[in-house]
Write an enzyme that holds these catalytic residues in place. Structure first.
Site: not given
Lengths: 200, 257
Positions: A79, A181, A183
């Protein structure tokens, strides 16, 4: 061992847990030596470009990233952690863009779309040879951003279209980055993380 | 391809348990928020929202722990709302693993809170939640407080424009007239809000039939939030997605690896 670079940028817990699913040891650190020596370094980031660069500069983070490149050790930006790897960012600074780490010679600029931030799950156009997207090139990933890079840099580029076409990932030998992202991208994101850790 | 419409289950939590009727046959312990979050994640939820309705500070602490445990095992975005009054409250939630926070009454009482949070963490963490109803204000929509029981006199569109200028990154629009009726979203309200803002819009309140979800998207919603239709198993997330997909709306299907 994977180090997640802590330079005062937001919630690192999700990243820590997601990378830990690979079975590798994960540490969240701002220690220079640990960050340089780790098998893999993750540079996360939320918030504004200039604020992130300020945080990064406070731990001399740019030189950590460059030292890793010289030693051929993998680094992954996520990001805003991707955006700051570029030469310039013009968030809140149209006239005089902020300087980034400067790995890639392009400017991060406002995404031209009717509704911003670009928030949610979107698809990617990854090159066939991509390592990060191997086996997951048709999946969606979670994006939250209002700025992006739109010029081709690095060895392999992955693109996403939202209002306009922008770089959603770059793979450039030892430094890779994703605008989304991983994650927070469910199983597809965890698969991408596994793909990256295989390169360590 | 394009950006998917997000389907967001909302879990109302108090003192560590999900309240609001829960009748989900596949869950053994139906009221455990972490278990429900994990299940919804598996079913294809695109985000999760926890609304903390605890009255006590010990209840709030318990919610922090739930956020921590959820963020450890569910790797999709997590929004937490309820009782947030300060930048410090936001910091605690983000550190526990929340990705976004939603604020409502506290922002009405003190609008500067919006700018304080946006300046510290960025607009992308901040969802403005609005409980609105049809009333005789300028736009015909009024902001309510206390779960819709009290009118504030504040015009909903005026408030949204102000909140956006202060830096909210997203709007969660709850229709108090439609809430719980399962008679459909308030389409007129969604259209009116869409017309005056360029941030993502989450519609809430009134979802009943599958066609209701499509109508809200047509009116300008970017995401759809619901609670009881999911908890009671009236619609499964995958059924909503497969319906929307069949109507050519962009949806994310869940991957298994």
């Amino acid at each position: 061992m994977i180090a997640i670079l802590d330079y005062g940028s937001g919630n690192l817990r999700s990243a820590e847990r997601a990378f830990a699913t690979t079975g590798l040891d994960v540490v969240v650190t701002s220690d220079r030596r640990t960050a340089i020596e780790a098998d893999g370094l993750v540079v996360p980031g939320v918030g504004a470009f200039a604020a992130c660069m300020k945080g990064l500069n406070s731990i001399d983070g740019a030189s950590i990233i460059r030292a890793r490149l010289e030693k051929a050790r993998p680094t992954l930006g996520i990001c805003i952690g991707m955006q700051i790897l570029f030469a310039l960012g013009n968030e809140h600074a149209q006239e005089q863009p902020h300087r980034g780490v400067g790995i890639w010679p392009a400017t991060v600029s406002a995404l031209k779309a009717p509704i911003v931030p670009h928030m949610g799950w979107n698809t990617v156009e990854a090159p066939k040879a991509s390592i990060l997207f191997a086996g997951i090139n048709t999946e969606s990933f979670y994006f939250v951003h209002s700025f992006a890079a739109k010029e081709s840099v690095g060895l392999m580029q992955t693109w996403t279209t939202y209002g306009e076409r922008f770089l959603s990932a770059v793979e450039d030998s030892y430094v890779c980055a994703t605008q989304f992202h991983p994650e927070k991208s469910g199983e597809a994101g965890l698969a991408l993380i596994r793909n990256w850790t295989k390169t360590l | 391809m394009s950006l998917s419409i997000r389907i967001i289950p909302c879990l109302d939590v108090t003192d560590g348990r999900v309240v609001k009727g829960v009748n989900f046959t596949n869950l053994i312990d139906a009221g455990d928020p972490v278990e429900m979050a994990a299940l919804y994640g598996k079913e294809g939820a695109d985000e999760l929202t926890f609304l903390d309705i605890s009255a006590s500070s010990s209840g709030r602490e318990t919610t922090l722990e739930i956020v921590r445990r959820t963020a450890e095992q569910v790797f999709i975005p997590l929004t937490v709302g309820g009782g947030i009054r300060t930048v410090k409250d936001v910091d605690r939630l983000l550190r526990a693993g929340a990705d976004k926070v939603s604020i409502n009454t506290s922002a009405i009482a003190r609008p500067e809170l919006i700018a304080e949070i946006a300046d510290t963490f960025g607009s992308q963490v901040l969802v403005l939640s609005i409980d609105a109803r049809r009333a005789r204000t300028e736009s015909g929509f009024e902001v309510t407080t206390h779960g819709g029981r009290q009118g504030s006199g504040l015009d909903a569109l005026t408030w949204i424009e102000k909140a956006c200028s202060l830096g909210v990154g997203e709007i969660l629009l709850n229709s108090m007239d439609a809430d719980g009726t399962r008679a459909g979203y308030d389409i007129g309200m969604i259209s009116a809000v869409r017309a005056i803002t360029t941030v993502p819009l989450i519609a809430s309140g009134g979802a009943g039939t599958l066609a209701d979800f499509a109508a809200a998207i047509d009116a300008g919603a970017n995401a759809l939030l619901a609670a009881s239709v999911f908890h009671f198993g009236i619609h499964r997330i995958k059924d909503i997605k497969s319906y929307l997909g069949s109507q050519n709306y962009p949806v994310r299907t869940v991957a298994t690896f």
